[in-house]
Structures are given as structure tokens and as C-alpha cells.
Scaffold this motif. Structure first.
Motif, mmCIF file in Angstrom:
data_model
loop_
_atom_site.group_PDB
_atom_site.id
_atom_site.type_symbol
_atom_site.label_atom_id
_atom_site.label_comp_id
_atom_site.label_asym_id
_atom_site.label_seq_id
_atom_site.Cartn_x
_atom_site.Cartn_y
_atom_site.Cartn_z
ATOM 1 N N HIS A 1 0.771 -1.317 0.111
ATOM 2 C CA HIS A 1 -0.085 -0.092 0.166
ATOM 3 C C HIS A 1 0.853 1.387 -0.006
ATOM 4 O O HIS A 1 0.465 2.293 -0.857
ATOM 5 C CB HIS A 1 -0.908 -0.077 1.148
ATOM 6 C CG HIS A 1 -1.820 1.202 1.380
ATOM 7 N ND1 HIS A 1 -2.676 1.437 0.423
ATOM 8 C CD2 HIS A 1 -1.480 2.395 2.014
ATOM 9 C CE1 HIS A 1 -3.306 2.738 0.956
ATOM 10 N NE2 HIS A 1 -2.855 3.346 1.916
ATOM 11 N N THR B 1 -1.188 6.987 -6.112
ATOM 12 C CA THR B 1 -2.343 7.215 -6.965
ATOM 13 C C THR B 1 -2.207 8.372 -7.636
ATOM 14 O O THR B 1 -2.063 9.366 -6.726
ATOM 15 C CB THR B 1 -3.794 6.969 -6.289
ATOM 16 O OG1 THR B 1 -3.801 5.673 -5.463
ATOM 17 C CG2 THR B 1 -4.937 6.991 -7.113
ATOM 18 N N LEU C 1 -3.812 11.354 -8.332
ATOM 19 C CA LEU C 1 -5.076 11.951 -8.583
ATOM 20 C C LEU C 1 -5.357 13.329 -8.973
ATOM 21 O O LEU C 1 -5.996 14.134 -8.979
ATOM 22 C CB LEU C 1 -5.618 12.126 -7.004
ATOM 23 C CG LEU C 1 -6.164 10.772 -6.246
ATOM 24 C CD1 LEU C 1 -6.220 11.002 -4.792
ATOM 25 C CD2 LEU C 1 -7.221 10.088 -6.736
ATOM 26 N N ASP D 1 -3.141 15.691 -8.425
ATOM 27 C CA ASP D 1 -2.867 17.062 -7.456
ATOM 28 C C ASP D 1 -1.436 17.631 -7.974
ATOM 29 O O ASP D 1 -1.190 18.616 -7.752
ATOM 30 C CB ASP D 1 -2.801 16.664 -6.231
ATOM 31 C CG ASP D 1 -2.385 15.116 -5.761
ATOM 32 O OD1 ASP D 1 -1.829 14.555 -6.762
ATOM 33 O OD2 ASP D 1 -2.468 14.609 -4.803
ATOM 34 N N GLU E 1 -54.599 -2.626 -44.260
ATOM 35 C CA GLU E 1 -55.785 -2.283 -43.366
ATOM 36 C C GLU E 1 -55.913 -3.232 -42.226
ATOM 37 O O GLU E 1 -56.230 -4.411 -42.531
ATOM 38 C CB GLU E 1 -57.031 -1.673 -44.049
ATOM 39 C CG GLU E 1 -57.701 -1.014 -43.137
ATOM 40 C CD GLU E 1 -57.377 0.239 -42.620
ATOM 41 O OE1 GLU E 1 -56.904 1.032 -43.466
ATOM 42 O OE2 GLU E 1 -57.652 0.562 -41.426
ATOM 43 N N GLN F 1 -58.272 -2.575 -39.594
ATOM 44 C CA GLN F 1 -59.748 -2.275 -39.150
ATOM 45 C C GLN F 1 -60.595 -1.789 -40.263
ATOM 46 O O GLN F 1 -60.379 -0.447 -40.210
ATOM 47 C CB GLN F 1 -59.889 -1.599 -37.929
ATOM 48 C CG GLN F 1 -61.299 -1.823 -37.504
ATOM 49 C CD GLN F 1 -61.400 -0.788 -36.337
ATOM 50 O OE1 GLN F 1 -60.863 -0.008 -35.937
ATOM 51 N NE2 GLN F 1 -62.530 -1.150 -35.311
ATOM 52 N N PRO F 2 -61.293 -2.142 -40.938
ATOM 53 C CA PRO F 2 -61.621 -3.706 -41.161
ATOM 54 C C PRO F 2 -60.324 -4.429 -41.953
ATOM 55 O O PRO F 2 -60.086 -3.689 -42.802
ATOM 56 C CB PRO F 2 -62.868 -3.946 -41.865
ATOM 57 C CG PRO F 2 -62.991 -2.393 -42.762
ATOM 58 C CD PRO F 2 -61.989 -1.437 -42.217
ATOM 59 N N VAL G 1 -63.464 -5.923 -46.625
ATOM 60 C CA VAL G 1 -64.921 -5.451 -46.619
ATOM 61 C C VAL G 1 -65.556 -6.288 -47.654
ATOM 62 O O VAL G 1 -65.150 -6.402 -48.718
ATOM 63 C CB VAL G 1 -64.728 -3.786 -47.162
ATOM 64 C CG1 VAL G 1 -66.183 -3.420 -47.319
ATOM 65 C CG2 VAL G 1 -64.068 -3.125 -45.984
ATOM 66 N N GLN H 1 -63.039 -6.926 -50.566
ATOM 67 C CA GLN H 1 -62.067 -5.844 -50.878
ATOM 68 C C GLN H 1 -60.938 -5.632 -49.614
ATOM 69 O O GLN H 1 -61.630 -5.750 -48.430
ATOM 70 C CB GLN H 1 -62.881 -4.578 -51.227
ATOM 71 C CG GLN H 1 -61.921 -3.358 -51.597
ATOM 72 C CD GLN H 1 -62.838 -2.277 -52.353
ATOM 73 O OE1 GLN H 1 -62.994 -2.433 -53.397
ATOM 74 N NE2 GLN H 1 -62.938 -1.173 -51.350
ATOM 75 N N LYS I 1 -57.660 -3.120 -48.115
ATOM 76 C CA LYS I 1 -57.107 -1.824 -48.330
ATOM 77 C C LYS I 1 -55.955 -1.869 -47.917
ATOM 78 O O LYS I 1 -55.583 -2.614 -46.955
ATOM 79 C CB LYS I 1 -58.092 -0.909 -47.489
ATOM 80 C CG LYS I 1 -57.693 0.569 -47.511
ATOM 81 C CD LYS I 1 -58.295 1.478 -46.717
ATOM 82 C CE LYS I 1 -58.098 2.778 -46.670
ATOM 83 N NZ LYS I 1 -58.810 3.605 -45.849
ATOM 84 N N ALA J 1 -47.185 8.462 -49.451
ATOM 85 C CA ALA J 1 -48.246 7.363 -49.072
ATOM 86 C C ALA J 1 -49.266 7.546 -50.237
ATOM 87 O O ALA J 1 -49.683 8.475 -50.553
ATOM 88 C CB ALA J 1 -48.597 7.760 -47.840
ATOM 89 N N PHE J 2 -49.820 6.435 -50.439
ATOM 90 C CA PHE J 2 -51.182 6.404 -51.114
ATOM 91 C C PHE J 2 -51.864 4.978 -51.003
ATOM 92 O O PHE J 2 -51.257 4.023 -50.219
ATOM 93 C CB PHE J 2 -50.973 6.365 -52.761
ATOM 94 C CG PHE J 2 -49.910 5.683 -53.236
ATOM 95 C CD1 PHE J 2 -50.314 4.304 -53.690
ATOM 96 C CD2 PHE J 2 -48.703 6.086 -53.806
ATOM 97 C CE1 PHE J 2 -49.366 3.550 -54.396
ATOM 98 C CE2 PHE J 2 -47.732 5.229 -54.009
ATOM 99 C CZ PHE J 2 -48.106 3.757 -54.458
ATOM 100 N N THR J 3 -53.103 4.953 -51.297
ATOM 101 C CA THR J 3 -53.851 3.747 -50.938
ATOM 102 C C THR J 3 -54.167 2.920 -52.408
ATOM 103 O O THR J 3 -54.478 3.665 -53.345
ATOM 104 C CB THR J 3 -55.310 4.158 -50.235
ATOM 105 O OG1 THR J 3 -54.755 5.211 -49.172
ATOM 106 C CG2 THR J 3 -55.784 3.103 -49.790
ATOM 107 N N PHE K 1 -56.509 -0.511 -53.348
ATOM 108 C CA PHE K 1 -57.750 -1.498 -52.954
ATOM 109 C C PHE K 1 -57.414 -2.658 -53.938
ATOM 110 O O PHE K 1 -56.956 -2.574 -55.018
ATOM 111 C CB PHE K 1 -58.974 -0.788 -53.011
ATOM 112 C CG PHE K 1 -59.242 0.195 -52.296
ATOM 113 C CD1 PHE K 1 -59.459 0.014 -50.864
ATOM 114 C CD2 PHE K 1 -59.379 1.633 -52.806
ATOM 115 C CE1 PHE K 1 -59.953 1.287 -49.978
ATOM 116 C CE2 PHE K 1 -59.573 2.484 -52.001
ATOM 117 C CZ PHE K 1 -59.794 2.237 -50.495
#
Lengths: 478, 326
Positions: free
Chosen positions: A22, A27, A29, A31, A374, A376-377, A380, A388, A390, A434-436, A438
Motif C-alpha cells: 500500500h 495513486t 489523483l 494533484d 388495413e 380495421q376492417p 370489406v 375488398q 385496403k 403514401a397512397f392507398t 384497394f
């Protein structure tokens, strides 16, 4: 690894030897400021070369390509630009592979030759080296610097310190600017900077990097490596007895002793180490390598240069401190580099990740399609009894021009009809459109509750620019 | 480590001793730490003056009058309003355009109709989904409390069968003005047997198509009732309904209320919106009392149209075949 080399024989057995240990253990530090000596040598030269890689950090952002910044991590527009490649958030998985590659490179190198990154490439090492170089030019050699630090505040001292700190701050400022310009147009940034027209984010980034550099490289220095850096801790699990690292040859060096005038050149009672402390004086983190491999050692090899120069003067062979593995030092058979399975595991992971990036880069594609059915639902029933579905299409156009695409489908249901694809769709460049669509199919042709359906989009002008996506067609229970 | 620092060096202890020899030095905390503590304490006062902290203060919760930057300025509701203003600014170019456009024109504009579909979704959930179901899938009541309630509460909006017409303008009109369904109860006009017969015939028309049902001997009796009683007056000789009056198309696969034999019989017997046990079919008027703004109703029309059942404007009337059967 941290055990001190010197152990008095009578205390090795006793528990009290712990106290001796020891006492010997000091160590750092912070300082006391460490003013390391700069000595020429092989590793010093290597270090200059490796550290100059960071010059690219200062100039890279100013390269132009096709009238735009060649390399830009354009966070504002959520894209990375590398010459003519644009990486959008959808391809960001490659960045994780890149990180994996960097980590594995680090691991593989460390398993072979210990903390090469710390000693030769790390920005902390490089910037501290630059800062202390400036310091040396202004304040002189380490002993002069120590004296200056202790001296009262005379005009001379104030002048030297001011010049030093101004230069440090200028370097820090340049570092801050250079760090920022990778994220936005470099020339525009300089223009804004000169007109004090930075946004609050730009300004705080600049301030953070400037003060960070000034504090870390100017004041914290080796304390960063000792107490802040996690990599210093990780390295322990990657180095083993086969790893070569700067090491002091105990067998040859001990017992150490001061060189006595008139003593025979080869004194059998003494080791080769003349206890000159040159290795400690050149060490940027202030460790004594003769205590063995330790946390503070960033394996930069500067102590090798120092020791070799002394050995040359003494006419003794070089390499009292040298790159050696624990096996070698302890007299065990030394395995070859290729007899190190761990390194190969690291390399394999590295190659796999590299393969992933190569695949990713060659399969970036110009269009990216995503089709969400899709929910929900799910389906169709139409008035004529047909079913159909979507689908929401999201098509990302990664090119730099708008294109028209047509939509088609494969598989699915016999006699199915796509609705909504009559006109080609306009895709704005650099954005997701984005587009849809069916899909309508006669119920009698539907064989199961879900049927695979594959959608295609292709550029009307250039059909080779296309993308597909597999989705499903849902129907009532059969 | 500890050997190098905080050595006793004449510093007194607190005088309290634990476990024979443990004691606390009365060392000062680090200077930077004390400075930080003091600065924090000062900042608390400044903060307290600048921001709402005194609930009892009249006319707001601030301590006013110091002229500190921001004092008496900040409120949470103001911050919310500012955030909303930012959002409104983003929406403004779209909303401004919508004011002067017809629903048909909005539908034709790809970008605008995508924008409208998104805000329409919220409007639909708030105003329409209660009866038409989320995303217009319809709400089928099980008739748990009253048999006459068994069936769809309101038409399914995803399919291409419409009582009053599925053109964009018609949908828009329906939302603006509301609709009132009507069907005469037949419990006093037809015998039990006649109602059973015509029920079977109507069911056959939906399942097999009108031509096949006409040729089907087993439903001939019902066919006769259909032709000779008042059915054709509203549903037409071809049984395809009349969008002008909102009568249902009986030849398609879609049922407005309930397509089971019992359900059809229920509708024929007690009618729609016609007193005791009748089906209820009322679409409210959304213009009245400013329930929805003009732009909101346009958005809804486009949104509903884009469910997938909307009928293109140019389609010939015969083919447009609206009416949700029975």
C-alpha cells in the motif's frame, strides 16, 4: 498485474506485506501536473504519424462533391451524405454494423497488441500531445515548467500563461468548429459564424466542444484516461498473457541500482536497470512501467524510446522495456499471433459486419416500398359479394429527382382487381410518399383466410428501378 | 489514497467518537461545492420570483414588478397556445386551400386528400364512429335488450353500397344535412304468411341475384307479394332501390340492418322510423348549431369516400346502384 515488482523477501509471506504494498502504491489523483519529457525515438515518430490522422477531422468537411459537401451527417434533414451515396434513416442499420466493425477492430487489435488505440490514435492522446507541445514551445522543458508553476505571478509568468491559454483556446475553438461542420454545410457555417448568426443549437454545440476540448486536453489530461474513460477498463478483459504490450523485463533489469562511477560495465550483482527514471519522466500519464502493466498505461511506447536511448548510451542491448507478452516475460513458450483463437473470433465478427455493410451498400436501391394492410376492417364485403382489402403504400424515393411509378401485384387471388393504380403515382424525391390501393377479388376464388400477395412498384421511365413488398390478402373465415 | 489527503494536520474533530477510534474531521466541503450550493440558493429565489409560485397572488400567480426577464410572462397555457400556433402555422397552407375547394376538387388533389384523410380520421372518431364504428366498419348490435335492435346501428361505410348515393358530393350533402330513413310497417297491410313469403324472396334476390330468384319456384309466392304490394313503389320494379329517396338495393349482398331471415322479417313487419318496434335510422344534421365547420365536413366527406366504397362522379346512374339493401 498491479503488484509491485519489488518485494522484500522477509515480507512476502507475512500479512504485513499488504501494508508495504500500500505504501509503495501511489495513486495519481491529478494533484500534481504531469509535465512529460519529449524524447525522439521510433515510437515518438510513429505516434506523430498516427496522430496526424486527425488532420482529416479538420479538413474533411470542406471537400466538395457535385457541388455539395462530400461528407455530411445531415441530421437536420435526416440523412447522411457520402459522395454520391445518400443514407436515409431506413438504412441506418448499417451504422450499427459500422459501430460493430469499429468495436471489433478495437477488440482484435487490443487482443494482439493491447491498447494501440489509446496510445496512438485516441483523440484525447492526440490533443493532449498537441497541447503539451504548445506548452513546451512557450514554457520550456518539464523542469522549467515545474519551476514556472511554482513561481510567483510575475509579468513574465502571466505573459507566458496567457499566450499558452489563448493558443489552447484557439485550438479548442477550431476543434469545436470542425466538429460542427460535419453536420451541416461547412461554408455556410463559417458564413453564419462570421456574422454571429448561429442558432442556439449551433452555438451551444460549439461552446460544448470548445470548452470540452480546452478542459479535457488542457487540464484533465491523463486524468481522463485514468478516471473518465471506460475503455481503459474494458481493455483488461481483452488482453491476456499472449497480448504484447510495453513491458519491463524484470529478470534482466532487477535488482536495479544507480550507476556508480568506476564500477565495471557488467556488474554481476546488478541488473540492467540503472534507476534513471527516464521511463517515468517521458510517460504522458506519469506511471512507472517497472511496476508492471497497469490501468494508467496507455501503451504509447514512449518509455521504450527513453529506455532504449539510455541502453544505447550504456552500450547495453536495447529492449529492457519492450513490447513483450506476459508469456515471454515469464519464460513460457510464446505462441504465434495466429495461435490466438480470440483474435479470430473478433476478426470473424468484423468480417461478417463488413459483409453486411457491403451488401447493404450494394443493395441500397432507389425505391423502398412498404405496404401496410388495413387492420380495421381486415376486409370489406362489397355489394356484388366480392371481398375488398385496403393497403396503405409508403414508397420512399431515395434518388434526387421525382419519379412516377406504376403499381402491380403478383400472386394473390385469381381475377383480383387493383383499384387506385390507374394513374402512375408521383414520388417526391428524398421523401416517403403514401397512397392507398384497394384489391378486390371474387369471393368464390378465395381459398383461405389469408393469401400471400406481392406488390410491385416500378418507375414508369426506367422499369429497372423497382421495389416489391410481400403482404397478405384477408378474407372471411372459409 | 487516504494517506495522501486529509491527514489530521491539526484539524479538530466533531468530538463524537464511534467504535473506539472513529471520528469526523470538521473539514470544510470543497470550495466549488460551497459556491454551487450558494448559487443554487440564490437561484431558488430568482426562480421563485420569475415563475408562478404564489397561488394566492391576485391577477395571476406571479410576483410582479421586479422587471426580471420572464417574470409575469410564463404560463403553461400560454406555452400550449404557442405550441399550437406552431402547428397551425404548418397546417395553414393546407387549411387555406381547403376553404375554397369543393370536396371533389380536394379528392382529386393527391397531396391534399392525404392531408385531409389524416385530420379526417380524428374528426371521424369524434363525430361518426359512435354509430358507424371506428374506420366505418359499422356497429352490429346483438339485440341483447330488444330484438328490434338487432342489426347494424348505422350503415357500413367501407363498402360500395349506398342508400343515398356514394358520390363525393352526395356524401358531403349527407353529412351537411343529415338523413332520415323511412319504411312503412307492413304488420297491418300484409298477413303473417305474406310477410314470410316476401322475406324469403328478398333473401333469395340477395343470395342468387334477381334473375335467378325470379325463376326460383320456391319463392314464387313471395315474388308475387313483392310485385303486387307496395314494395316496388320505393325499391323499384328491379328491386335495386332509389337513391333519391334512400330506399335500399335488395339485389346486392349488403344489408342495412340484418340479413338473417328473422332480421328481414323484423324490418318488413315494423318498418323503419315508423313507431313501435320499428328500426331506427337517423343520420343527424352536422351543420345545425355549428357542430362541424364547413371545412371539417368537407374533410369528412373525403375521408369517408376514401374508405374504398366511394362511387366515382362520372359513373352512369344505373351502374351507381346505391342503396344498402333492406
Amino acid at each position: 498485474m498491479n503488484e509491485p515488482v519489488r518485494k522484500r523477501a522477509d515480507e512476502v509471506v507475512g500479512v504485513t506485506s499488504l501494508y508495504t504494498e500500500h505504501q509503495e502504491w501511489s495513486t495519481n489523483l491529478g494533484d500534481k501536473t504531469i509535465h512529460a519529457k519529449r524524447m525522439p525515438g521510433t515510437f515518438r515518430t510513429i505516434k506523430y504519424f498516427t496522430e496526424s490522422i486527425w488532420l482529416f477531422f479538420f479538413v474533411g468537411a470542406y471537400l466538395r462533391w457535385d457541388g455539395k459537401q462530400a461528407m455530411m451527417l445531415d441530421v437536420n434533414h435526416r440523412q447522411f451524405n457520402f459522395f454520391n451515396i445518400t443514407i436515409l434513416p431506413q438504412d441506418i442499420w448499417m451504422v450499427s454494423l459500422l459501430l460493430l466493425i469499429l468495436a471489433m477492430t478495437l477488440f482484435a487489435v487490443t487482443s494482439v497488441a493491447s491498447r494501440v488505440f489509446c496510445g496512438y490514435f485516441c483523440f484525447q492522446t492526440a490533443w493532449v500531445d498537441l497541447f503539451t507541445w504548445v506548452e513546451e514551445k512557450i514554457e520550456g522543458q518539464p523542469n522549467q515548467r515545474h519551476k514556472l508553476d511554482a513561481a510567483p505571478w510575475t509579468a513574465n509568468k502571466i505573459g507566458k500563461k496567457t499566450v499558452k491559454h489563448v493558443i489552447w483556446l484557439l485550438i479548442s475553438l477550431l476543434t469545436g468548429i470542425s466538429a460542427t461542420v460535419w453536420f451541416e454545410d461547412a461554408y455556410q457555417y463559417w458564413h453564419d459564424l462570421m456574422h454571429f448568426n448561429l442558432t442556439i443549437i449551433e452555438f451551444s454545440t460549439l461552446a460544448l466542444f470548445t470548452l470540452g476540448t480546452y478542459g479535457l486536453a488542457g487540464f484533465l489530461r491523463e486524468q481522463t484516461c485514468l478516471w473518465l474513460c471506460p475503455y481503459a477498463r474494458i481493455q483488461a478483459v481483452m488482453a491476456d498473457s499472449q497480448t504484447i504490450l510495453p513491458a519491463y523485463d524484470i529478470a534482466r533489469g532487477e535488482p536495479r541500482g544507480k550507476l556508480r562511477r568506476g564500477a565495471p560495465a557488467t556488474d554481476a550483482t546488478q541488473g540492467d536497470c540503472i534507476d534513471c527514471f527516464q521511463c517515468v519522466q517521458v510517460c504522458p500519464t506519469g506511471v512507472d512501467i517497472r511496476d508492471g502493466q497497469q490501468l494508467g498505461c496507455i501503451t504509447c511506447g514512449l518509455c521504450l524510446d527513453a529506455c532504449d536511448s539510455i541502453m544505447d548510451k550504456l552500450g547495453r542491448p536495447r529492449g529492457l522495456i519492450r513490447y513483450a507478452s506476459l508469456d515471454e516475460l515469464e519464460g513460457r513458450p510464446v505462441k504465434k499471433v495466429y495461435q490466438h483463437p480470440r483474435t479470430f473470433v473478433y476478426l470473424t465478427i468484423l468480417l461478417v459486419a463488413l459483409g453486411g455493410i457491403v451488401w447493404g451498400m450494394t443493395h441500397l436501391g432507389s425505391l423502398k416500398l412498404r405496404v401496410d394492410p388495413e387492420r380495421q376492417p381486415l376486409y370489406v364485403r362489397m355489394s356484388d359479394g366480392s371481398i375488398q382489402n385496403k393497403y396503405t403504400f409508403k414508397v420512399l424515393n431515395k434518388t434526387d429527382h421525382d419519379v412516377y411509378v406504376e403499381v402491380s401485384a403478383q400472386f394473390g387471388i385469381k381475377d383480383q382487381k387493383l383499384i387506385g393504380n390507374e394513374q402512375p403515382k408521383l414520388l417526391t424525391h428524398g421523401r416517403s410518399t403514401a397512397f392507398t390501393i384497394f384489391v378486390k377479388a371474387p369471393e368464390e376464388n378465395i381459398l383461405s383466410e389469408t393469401t400471400k400477395i406481392e406488390f410491385h412498384v416500378s418507375n414508369t421511365a426506367d422499369p429497372s428501378m423497382a421495389a416489391e413488398y410481400t403482404s397478405k390478402f384477408s378474407a372471411p373465415k372459409r | 489514497m487516504s494517506d495522501n489527503h486529509n491527514s489530521a494536520g491539526g484539524v479538530p474533530t466533531t468530538g463524537h467518537i464511534w467504535d473506539d477510534d472513529l471520528a469526523d474531521f470538521t473539514n470544510q466541503p470543497p470550495k466549488w461545492w460551497m459556491l454551487g450550493l450558494t448559487a443554487s440558493a440564490i437561484w431558488v429565489v430568482v426562480y421563485w420570483l420569475m415563475y408562478p409560485a404564489i397561488p394566492l397572488a391576485i391577477n395571476g400567480t406571479y410576483f410582479k414588478g421586479f422587471g426580471l426577464p420572464g417574470s409575469g410572462q410564463w404560463t403553461a397555457i400560454k406555452e400550449l397556445a404557442e405550441d399550437q400556433a406552431v402547428l397551425d402555422e404548418v397546417r395553414k397552407p393546407y387549411e387555406d386551400k381547403l376553404k375554397d375547394m369543393t370536396p371533389a376538387a380536394i379528392l382529386a388533389d393527391t397531396n391534399l386528400s392525404e392531408y385531409v384523410a389524416r385530420s379526417g380520421k380524428v374528426l371521424f372518431s369524434d363525430n361518426c364512429a359512435g354509430c358507424h364504428g371506428q374506420n366505418g366498419v359499422g356497429t352490429f348490435q346483438t339485440g341483447k335488450f330488444a330484438e328490434r335492435e338487432k342489426g347494424y346501428m348505422a350503415p357500413i361505410l367501407n363498402d360500395d353500397d349506398w342508400l343515398f348515393g356514394g358520390e363525393i358530393n352526395t356524401i358531403h350533402e349527407t353529412i351537411m344535412g343529415g338523413r332520415q330513413g323511412m319504411m312503412t310497417p307492413h304488420k297491418d297491410m300484409l298477413s303473417e304468411k305474406q310477410i314470410d313469403d316476401v322475406t324469403l324472396y328478398v333473401k333469395a334476390m340477395s343470395e342468387q341475384g334477381k334473375d335467378k330468384a325470379d325463376a326460383d319456384a320456391s319463392v314464387a309466392a313471395g315474388k308475387q307479394v313483392f310485385a303486387e304490394s307496395d314494395c316496388t313503389a320505393c325499391h323499384g320494379a328491379d328491386a335495386k332501390g332509389m337513391p333519391a329517396m334512400g330506399s335500399a338495393n335488395l339485389t346486392d349482398k349488403i344489408w342495412r340492418f340484418d340479413g338473417s331471415i328473422e332480421g328481414i322479417k323484423q324490418t318488413i313487419t315494423y318498418g323503419v322510423n315508423a313507431g313501435d318496434n320499428a328500426r331506427v335510422a337517423v343520420m343527424p344534421n352536422f351543420t345545425e348549431g355549428g357542430k362541424l365547420s364547413a371545412v371539417e365536413m368537407k374533410k369528412l366527406a373525403v375521408y369517408v369516400y376514401k374508405f374504398g366504397g366511394g362511387t366515382p362522379e362520372a359513373a352512369p346512374a344505373a351502374e351507381a346502384a346505391p342503396a344498402a339493401a333492406n
